[in-house]
Design a protein around this motif. Sequence first.
Motif, PDB file in Angstrom:
ATOM      1  N   SER A  38       0.890  -0.916   0.224  1.00  0.00           N
ATOM      2  CA  SER A  38      -0.183   0.047   0.442  1.00  0.00           C
ATOM      3  C   SER A  38       1.038   1.294  -0.174  1.00  0.00           C
ATOM      4  O   SER A  38       0.786   2.031  -0.558  1.00  0.00           O
ATOM      5  CB  SER A  38      -1.101   0.101   1.708  1.00  0.00           C
ATOM      6  OG  SER A  38      -0.713   0.744   2.376  1.00  0.00           O
ATOM      7  N   CYS A  42       0.810   3.849  -2.952  1.00  0.00           N
ATOM      8  CA  CYS A  42       0.807   5.241  -3.220  1.00  0.00           C
ATOM      9  C   CYS A  42       1.670   6.161  -3.569  1.00  0.00           C
ATOM     10  O   CYS A  42       2.177   6.696  -4.239  1.00  0.00           O
ATOM     11  CB  CYS A  42       0.004   5.194  -1.924  1.00  0.00           C
ATOM     12  SG  CYS A  42      -0.266   6.820  -0.930  1.00  0.00           S
ATOM     13  N   SER A  43       2.932   5.834  -2.961  1.00  0.00           N
ATOM     14  CA  SER A  43       3.887   6.653  -3.568  1.00  0.00           C
ATOM     15  C   SER A  43       4.379   6.436  -4.812  1.00  0.00           C
ATOM     16  O   SER A  43       5.396   7.854  -5.327  1.00  0.00           O
ATOM     17  CB  SER A  43       5.520   6.682  -2.485  1.00  0.00           C
ATOM     18  OG  SER A  43       6.122   5.370  -2.046  1.00  0.00           O
ATOM     19  N   THR A  45       2.249   5.692  -7.988  1.00  0.00           N
ATOM     20  CA  THR A  45       2.058   6.084  -8.613  1.00  0.00           C
ATOM     21  C   THR A  45       1.838   7.797  -7.919  1.00  0.00           C
ATOM     22  O   THR A  45       1.969   8.332  -9.417  1.00  0.00           O
ATOM     23  CB  THR A  45       0.895   5.840  -8.314  1.00  0.00           C
ATOM     24  OG1 THR A  45      -0.030   4.510  -8.186  1.00  0.00           O
ATOM     25  CG2 THR A  45      -0.530   6.044  -8.938  1.00  0.00           C
ATOM     26  N   CYS A 108       1.769  11.961  -0.383  1.00  0.00           N
ATOM     27  CA  CYS A 108       0.923  10.158  -0.685  1.00  0.00           C
ATOM     28  C   CYS A 108       0.750   9.629   1.045  1.00  0.00           C
ATOM     29  O   CYS A 108       1.498  10.072   2.350  1.00  0.00           O
ATOM     30  CB  CYS A 108       2.721   9.375  -0.142  1.00  0.00           C
ATOM     31  SG  CYS A 108       2.027   7.421  -0.639  1.00  0.00           S
ATOM     32  N   MET A 110      -1.031   7.234   1.993  1.00  0.00           N
ATOM     33  CA  MET A 110      -0.571   6.284   3.202  1.00  0.00           C
ATOM     34  C   MET A 110       0.263   6.274   4.300  1.00  0.00           C
ATOM     35  O   MET A 110       0.620   6.212   5.272  1.00  0.00           O
ATOM     36  CB  MET A 110      -0.610   4.977   2.312  1.00  0.00           C
ATOM     37  CG  MET A 110      -1.894   4.646   1.182  1.00  0.00           C
ATOM     38  SD  MET A 110      -2.721   3.971   2.639  1.00  0.00           S
ATOM     39  CE  MET A 110      -3.977   4.658   2.138  1.00  0.00           C
TER      40      MET A 110
END
Length: 130
Positions: A38, A42-43, A45, A108, A110
């Motif tokens: 996760s 997140c990071s 993308t 980010c 997450m």
Amino acid sequence: MNFTIENEKITGLLKFGNIPISPNDEQGFRPYELFISSLVGCSGTLLSNILQKKRIATKSIEIKVDSVRNPAKANRIEQISIKANVFSNKGLTEQQSNKLSELVIGNCGMIQSVLGSIDITLEITFSTEI
């Protein structure tokens, strides 16, 4: 999101499809793997999107993650080191890469959700060879 628990396996009934979760890696993805995934999802993308906005074309981005866990405290994750290697025809200076890392960590969701509990670093390098 909905989840079903049977024996040692949890099945997440998610929009994209079902995901098996288990501490037994023969029955599903381990919670640790999903947690790290996760953060990388997140990071990674976000990094890709920022590079697109900066008009830096990428061939691919490879991400490697290392972590430190504390067995004395429920095997909790205390440190995560994310290393992203961007394959591109254009490189950035170390200062630009550091600024990019700060931008990704700062935006980010997450990473921001766990930043007070886990020491997270993100190092971004650029390579022209794949």
